[in-house]
Design a protein around this motif. Structure first.
Motif, PDB file in Angstrom:
ATOM      1  N   ALA A 209      24.400 -18.293 -20.845  1.00 12.81           N
ATOM      2  CA  ALA A 209      26.010 -19.041 -19.834  1.00 12.81           C
ATOM      3  C   ALA A 209      25.482 -18.695 -18.933  1.00 12.81           C
ATOM      4  O   ALA A 209      26.417 -19.113 -18.288  1.00 12.81           O
ATOM      5  CB  ALA A 209      26.265 -18.173 -21.733  1.00 12.81           C
ATOM      6  N   LEU A 210      25.188 -17.499 -18.364  1.00 11.78           N
ATOM      7  CA  LEU A 210      25.214 -17.287 -16.878  1.00 11.78           C
ATOM      8  C   LEU A 210      23.794 -17.835 -15.998  1.00 11.78           C
ATOM      9  O   LEU A 210      23.782 -17.417 -14.689  1.00 11.78           O
ATOM     10  CB  LEU A 210      25.193 -15.539 -16.497  1.00 11.78           C
ATOM     11  CG  LEU A 210      26.557 -14.992 -17.424  1.00 11.78           C
ATOM     12  CD1 LEU A 210      26.062 -13.551 -17.320  1.00 11.78           C
ATOM     13  CD2 LEU A 210      27.800 -14.676 -15.955  1.00 11.78           C
TER      14      LEU A 210
ATOM     15  N   GLY B 220      27.487 -25.128 -24.308  1.00 17.47           N
ATOM     16  CA  GLY B 220      27.035 -24.914 -22.456  1.00 17.47           C
ATOM     17  C   GLY B 220      26.452 -25.388 -21.976  1.00 17.47           C
ATOM     18  O   GLY B 220      26.291 -25.994 -22.362  1.00 17.47           O
ATOM     19  N   PHE B 221      27.586 -25.444 -20.864  1.00 15.28           N
ATOM     20  CA  PHE B 221      26.666 -26.347 -19.699  1.00 15.28           C
ATOM     21  C   PHE B 221      27.208 -25.501 -18.726  1.00 15.28           C
ATOM     22  O   PHE B 221      28.295 -24.714 -18.515  1.00 15.28           O
ATOM     23  CB  PHE B 221      26.941 -27.683 -19.746  1.00 15.28           C
ATOM     24  CG  PHE B 221      28.247 -27.758 -19.628  1.00 15.28           C
ATOM     25  CD1 PHE B 221      28.676 -28.523 -17.895  1.00 15.28           C
ATOM     26  CD2 PHE B 221      29.328 -28.101 -20.603  1.00 15.28           C
ATOM     27  CE1 PHE B 221      29.857 -28.810 -17.991  1.00 15.28           C
ATOM     28  CE2 PHE B 221      30.337 -28.416 -20.186  1.00 15.28           C
ATOM     29  CZ  PHE B 221      31.187 -29.010 -19.094  1.00 15.28           C
ATOM     30  N   GLN B 222      26.188 -26.068 -17.362  1.00 16.64           N
ATOM     31  CA  GLN B 222      26.848 -25.292 -15.881  1.00 16.64           C
ATOM     32  C   GLN B 222      26.846 -26.513 -14.665  1.00 16.64           C
ATOM     33  O   GLN B 222      26.445 -27.763 -15.270  1.00 16.64           O
ATOM     34  CB  GLN B 222      25.063 -24.488 -14.978  1.00 16.64           C
ATOM     35  CG  GLN B 222      25.889 -24.118 -14.116  1.00 16.64           C
ATOM     36  CD  GLN B 222      25.048 -23.135 -13.316  1.00 16.64           C
ATOM     37  OE1 GLN B 222      24.004 -22.999 -14.080  1.00 16.64           O
ATOM     38  NE2 GLN B 222      24.982 -23.447 -12.010  1.00 16.64           N
ATOM     39  N   GLY B 223      27.812 -26.537 -14.241  1.00 13.87           N
ATOM     40  CA  GLY B 223      28.411 -27.743 -14.017  1.00 13.87           C
ATOM     41  C   GLY B 223      28.443 -27.814 -12.352  1.00 13.87           C
ATOM     42  O   GLY B 223      29.159 -26.423 -11.810  1.00 13.87           O
ATOM     43  N   GLU B 224      28.103 -28.659 -11.967  1.00 11.61           N
ATOM     44  CA  GLU B 224      28.825 -28.523  -9.727  1.00 11.61           C
ATOM     45  C   GLU B 224      29.580 -29.718  -9.793  1.00 11.61           C
ATOM     46  O   GLU B 224      29.717 -31.376  -9.705  1.00 11.61           O
ATOM     47  CB  GLU B 224      27.519 -28.391  -9.445  1.00 11.61           C
ATOM     48  CG  GLU B 224      27.640 -28.201  -7.778  1.00 11.61           C
ATOM     49  CD  GLU B 224      26.058 -28.109  -6.944  1.00 11.61           C
ATOM     50  OE1 GLU B 224      25.556 -26.889  -6.631  1.00 11.61           O
ATOM     51  OE2 GLU B 224      25.570 -29.348  -7.107  1.00 11.61           O
ATOM     52  N   VAL B 225      30.832 -29.147  -8.664  1.00 17.30           N
ATOM     53  CA  VAL B 225      31.095 -30.670  -7.565  1.00 17.30           C
ATOM     54  C   VAL B 225      30.818 -30.796  -6.416  1.00 17.30           C
ATOM     55  O   VAL B 225      31.260 -29.247  -5.676  1.00 17.30           O
ATOM     56  CB  VAL B 225      33.434 -30.726  -8.668  1.00 17.30           C
ATOM     57  CG1 VAL B 225      33.071 -31.488  -7.636  1.00 17.30           C
ATOM     58  CG2 VAL B 225      32.633 -30.449  -9.721  1.00 17.30           C
TER      59      VAL B 225
ATOM     60  N   GLY C 224      31.061 -24.438  -8.319  1.00 15.66           N
ATOM     61  CA  GLY C 224      30.316 -24.307 -10.310  1.00 15.66           C
ATOM     62  C   GLY C 224      30.820 -23.811 -10.683  1.00 15.66           C
ATOM     63  O   GLY C 224      32.313 -23.166 -10.286  1.00 15.66           O
ATOM     64  N   PHE C 225      30.841 -24.332 -11.945  1.00 17.79           N
ATOM     65  CA  PHE C 225      31.060 -23.183 -13.651  1.00 17.79           C
ATOM     66  C   PHE C 225      30.368 -23.351 -14.314  1.00 17.79           C
ATOM     67  O   PHE C 225      29.665 -23.965 -14.504  1.00 17.79           O
ATOM     68  CB  PHE C 225      32.930 -24.219 -13.205  1.00 17.79           C
ATOM     69  CG  PHE C 225      32.442 -25.396 -13.705  1.00 17.79           C
ATOM     70  CD1 PHE C 225      32.628 -26.416 -15.238  1.00 17.79           C
ATOM     71  CD2 PHE C 225      32.582 -26.761 -12.562  1.00 17.79           C
ATOM     72  CE1 PHE C 225      32.409 -27.774 -15.524  1.00 17.79           C
ATOM     73  CE2 PHE C 225      32.374 -28.253 -12.716  1.00 17.79           C
ATOM     74  CZ  PHE C 225      32.481 -28.426 -14.690  1.00 17.79           C
ATOM     75  N   LEU C 226      30.863 -22.455 -15.121  1.00 18.24           N
ATOM     76  CA  LEU C 226      30.221 -22.987 -16.193  1.00 18.24           C
ATOM     77  C   LEU C 226      31.750 -23.497 -17.391  1.00 18.24           C
ATOM     78  O   LEU C 226      32.805 -23.618 -17.282  1.00 18.24           O
ATOM     79  CB  LEU C 226      30.270 -21.610 -16.912  1.00 18.24           C
ATOM     80  CG  LEU C 226      28.887 -20.735 -16.517  1.00 18.24           C
ATOM     81  CD1 LEU C 226      28.776 -19.705 -16.602  1.00 18.24           C
ATOM     82  CD2 LEU C 226      27.487 -21.346 -15.840  1.00 18.24           C
ATOM     83  N   GLY C 227      30.906 -24.159 -18.457  1.00 21.09           N
ATOM     84  CA  GLY C 227      31.836 -25.206 -19.513  1.00 21.09           C
ATOM     85  C   GLY C 227      31.121 -24.494 -20.707  1.00 21.09           C
ATOM     86  O   GLY C 227      30.266 -24.242 -21.828  1.00 21.09           O
ATOM     87  N   SER C 228      31.743 -24.698 -21.829  1.00 26.54           N
ATOM     88  CA  SER C 228      31.987 -24.822 -23.655  1.00 26.54           C
ATOM     89  C   SER C 228      31.479 -26.315 -23.554  1.00 26.54           C
ATOM     90  O   SER C 228      33.258 -27.086 -23.324  1.00 26.54           O
ATOM     91  CB  SER C 228      32.910 -23.984 -23.614  1.00 26.54           C
ATOM     92  OG  SER C 228      33.877 -25.164 -24.576  1.00 26.54           O
ATOM     93  N   ALA C 229      30.943 -26.948 -24.497  1.00 30.77           N
ATOM     94  CA  ALA C 229      30.420 -28.364 -24.978  1.00 30.77           C
ATOM     95  C   ALA C 229      30.491 -27.974 -26.561  1.00 30.77           C
ATOM     96  O   ALA C 229      28.720 -27.779 -26.449  1.00 30.77           O
ATOM     97  CB  ALA C 229      29.770 -28.993 -24.085  1.00 30.77           C
ATOM     98  N   THR C 230      31.086 -29.134 -27.946  1.00 27.95           N
ATOM     99  CA  THR C 230      31.013 -28.639 -29.175  1.00 27.95           C
ATOM    100  C   THR C 230      30.146 -29.716 -29.665  1.00 27.95           C
ATOM    101  O   THR C 230      29.376 -29.705 -30.727  1.00 27.95           O
ATOM    102  CB  THR C 230      31.864 -27.195 -29.461  1.00 27.95           C
ATOM    103  OG1 THR C 230      33.286 -28.578 -29.706  1.00 27.95           O
ATOM    104  CG2 THR C 230      32.184 -26.088 -29.465  1.00 27.95           C
ATOM    105  N   GLY C 231      30.130 -30.347 -28.498  1.00 27.30           N
ATOM    106  CA  GLY C 231      30.388 -32.033 -29.199  1.00 27.30           C
ATOM    107  C   GLY C 231      29.420 -32.971 -28.681  1.00 27.30           C
ATOM    108  O   GLY C 231      28.452 -31.943 -27.638  1.00 27.30           O
TER     109      GLY C 231
END
Length: 442
Positions: free
Chosen positions: A71-72, A359-364, A423-430
Motif C-alpha cells: 500500500a505504501l 487498493g491503488f496509487q494515483g497521480e494527478v 499523488g495519493f493512495l486509494g482504496s478500491a474494493t470493486g
C-alpha cells in the motif's frame, strides 16, 4: 571495526574479461532472468527492485505487513526465513503462505535464509551448504513460482574472518541448486557481514556468475557504515555496472553502529543507473538498532523518519517503484488525450500508477495554460466507491465520492505551460474507473 582494502586492478580486469567470455542467455519464459547486467521478469520486461526487508521468521503473525508495504508503493519484499539451525525452521506450509501473500499483494518475493549470517565469525552461524539443504527441503514449494520468487541463498554468509572461500562456496551452492532442478533467479550476498570491504565479492563476481550454468545470478551488497561516502558507493556499484554484472543493494540503512551510511547517494545512484534496492527494515528491530524500523510497531500509519525517507523521500519508493509486469492488468502507460488548456487556466491528468487487490496509487499532473498561475484546485468524483487514504504534495479533502485537491505552498505557482504533480493512495474494493478531473486556476 570498519576496514577497507585498495582496489585490485588485475582482478577487476579478469572480472571484465570473464563477462565478455561468457554470453548471457535470452530472457527465460519460465521466470526471472538476467541479461547484460539487468534483471528481467518472465515477460522480458526489465524489473528494478524497490522495496523493504521484513523479518517474517521472528514475527510470523505479522502477515498484514505484506499488504502494508504494498500500500505504501513497494514492488518487492525480502523475507527473512530460518533453516531451523539458529532460529525455528519456517515450514514448507509457512513458506507457501508467504509466497501466496506476496502474489496476492502483487509483490515480488525475495526469500533469504538468515542462519548463515556471519558464518566463520558468529557462533552458531551455518554454511551456505547447509542453507542449500534447507532450500532443497522446500523445493516443492518453490517449484512453479519462478515468475514471483527470487532465492537469496544465505544472508551475509561470512563475517570478517575466514571469508576467503566465499567464491568457491557460493559457486558450489549455486550449482547444487541448479543440479537439483531449481531454475529461479538466485541472489548471493557479499561476505564481511554483507559489506564486502575486502572486495571479495566484487573481484570474484564474474567467475561466480560464469559458474552458474543458467547465468541467472544476482549479486547483493549490504550498505551500512563501510559505505559512508558517495565515492565509495558509486565506485562499488559502478564497477558492477561497467562489468555487465547484476547488482542490487539488498540492505541499507541511514545510520548504523559501524558508521553513518550515505543513504541519499544509495538512492540517487541506484535510480540513475537502474539498480534495485531493499531497505532494512519494515519493523521489529532489536539489539540496539531499533532506529532502523520504518514503521513503529508494524503500524503503516506511524512511519518513522527512516520510513518516511524510504517511502516518501526523493528517489524513494513512491517516486520510483514500478510493479512487475507479470501481475498483469497494468495501468496504461500512455495517458488519454486532453483538451488544450484555456488561456489563464489549467488542465489536470489523472493516472493510475499502480494497483493491487483492494487498493491503488494515483497521480494527478496539473499543467498551467497560456499564462502563469499562482494556485490551482482540482476536483473529481469516484464512480466505483473508491476512497483516498493518504496523499502528498497537495491539500486534499473528500466528501463521499467527491474529492478536492488544492496546491500547497511550494507547488502553486506555475509558469505558462509548466506542470506539477501530486499523488495519493486509494482504496478500491470493486472497480477502479479513471475519473475525469477538472482544474481551476487562480
Amino acid at each position: 571495526m570498519k576496514t577497507r582494502l585498495s582496489a585490485a586492478g588485475a582482478a577487476l580486469l579478469a572480472c571484465l574479461l570473464a563477462v565478455l567470455a561468457f554470453g548471457q542467455p535470452a530472457h527465460a519464459a519460465a521466470g526471472f532472468s538476467v541479461a547484460d547486467g539487468r534483471l528481467y521478469d518472465a515477460n522480458g520486461t526489465e524489473f528494478v527492485m524497490r522495496g523493504v526487508n521484513h523479518a517474517h521468521t521472528w514475527y510470523p503473525q505479522r502477515t498484514s505487513s505484506f499488504a502494508d508495504v504494498k500500500a505504501l508503493g513497494a514492488n518487492t519484499v525480502r523475507v527473512v526465513l530460518a533453516s531451523g539451525d539458529r532460529w525455528p525452521r519456517n515450514s514448507n506450509a509457512d513458506v507457501a503462505n508467504v509466497i501466496a501473500l506476496c502474489k496476492a499483494n502483487r509483490l515480488i518475493c525475495v526469500l533469504e535464509v538468515h542462519d548463515t549470517t556471519g558464518y566463520g565469525e558468529q557462533s552458531g552461524a551455518i554454511s551456505l551448504g547447509r542453507a542449500v539443504d534447507y532450500w532443497l527441503s522446500i523445493a516443492d514449494v518453490l517449484a512453479g513460482e519462478e515468475e514471483y520468487v527470487i532465492v537469496n541463498i544465505g544472508n551475509e554468509p561470512y563475517g570478517n574472518q575466514n571469508y576467503a572461500s566465499w567464491a568457491t562456496d557460493t559457486a558450489n551452492a549455486v550449482n547444487r541448486l541448479r543440479a537439483a532442478g531449481l531454475t529461479h533467479t538466485i541472489m548471493v550476498d557479499a561476505p564481511n557481514w554483507g559489506q564486502d570491504w575486502s572486495f571479495t565479492m566484487r573481484d570474484n563476481a564474474a567467475a561466480v556468475f560464469a559458474a552458474d550454468p543458467a547465468r541467472n545470478t544476482v549479486f547483493s551488497i549490504h550498505m551500512y557504515g563501510v559505505f559512508d561516502t558517495a565515492a565509495e558507493i558509486t565506485d562499488y556499484l559502478g564497477r558492477f555496472r561497467a562489468a555487465g554484472l547484476p547488482i542490487v543493494v539488498g540492505e541499507f540503512g541511514y545510520n548504523h553502529s559501524d558508521g553513518d551510511p550515505d543513504e541519499d547517494t544509495v538512492l540517487a545512484y541506484s535510480q540513475a543507473n537502474g539498480i534495485g534496492w531493499l531497505g532494512w527494515s519494515w519493523s521489529g528491530n532489536g539489539g540496539g538498532v531499533e532506529y532502523l524500523d520504518m514503521a513503529t510497531g508494524f503500524n503503516p500509519a506511524a512511519l518513522t523518519s527512516w520510513g518516511q525517507r524510504v517511502f516518501n523521500g526523493v528517489n524513494g519508493i513512491r517516486q520510483t517503484a514500478r510493479e512487475a509486469s507479470v501481475f498483469g492488468d497494468a495501468p496504461p502507460t500512455t495517458p488519454p488525450p486532453t483538451t488544450p488548456p484555456p488561456a489563464g487556466g489549467c488542465t489536470a491528468m489523472y493516472t493510475i500508477v499502480n494497483q493491487w487487490q483492494g487498493g491503488f496509487q494515483g497521480e494527478v499532473r496539473v499543467t498551467a495554460g497560456a499564462t502563469a498561475v499562482t494556485g490551482w484546485t482540482t476536483r473529481w468524483a469516484f464512480a466505483d466507491g473508491q476512497g483516498v487514504t493518504q496523499s502528498w504534495n497537495t491539500a486534499l479533502t473528500s466528501s463521499g465520492s467527491s474529492v478536492t485537491a488544492r496546491n500547497v505552498a511550494w507547488n502553486g505557482r506555475l509558469a505558462a505551460g509548466a506542470s506539477t504533480s501530486f499523488g495519493f493512495l486509494g482504496s478500491a474494493t470493486g472497480g477502479n474507473t479513471r475519473p475525469t478531473v477538472s482544474c481551476a486556476a487562480s
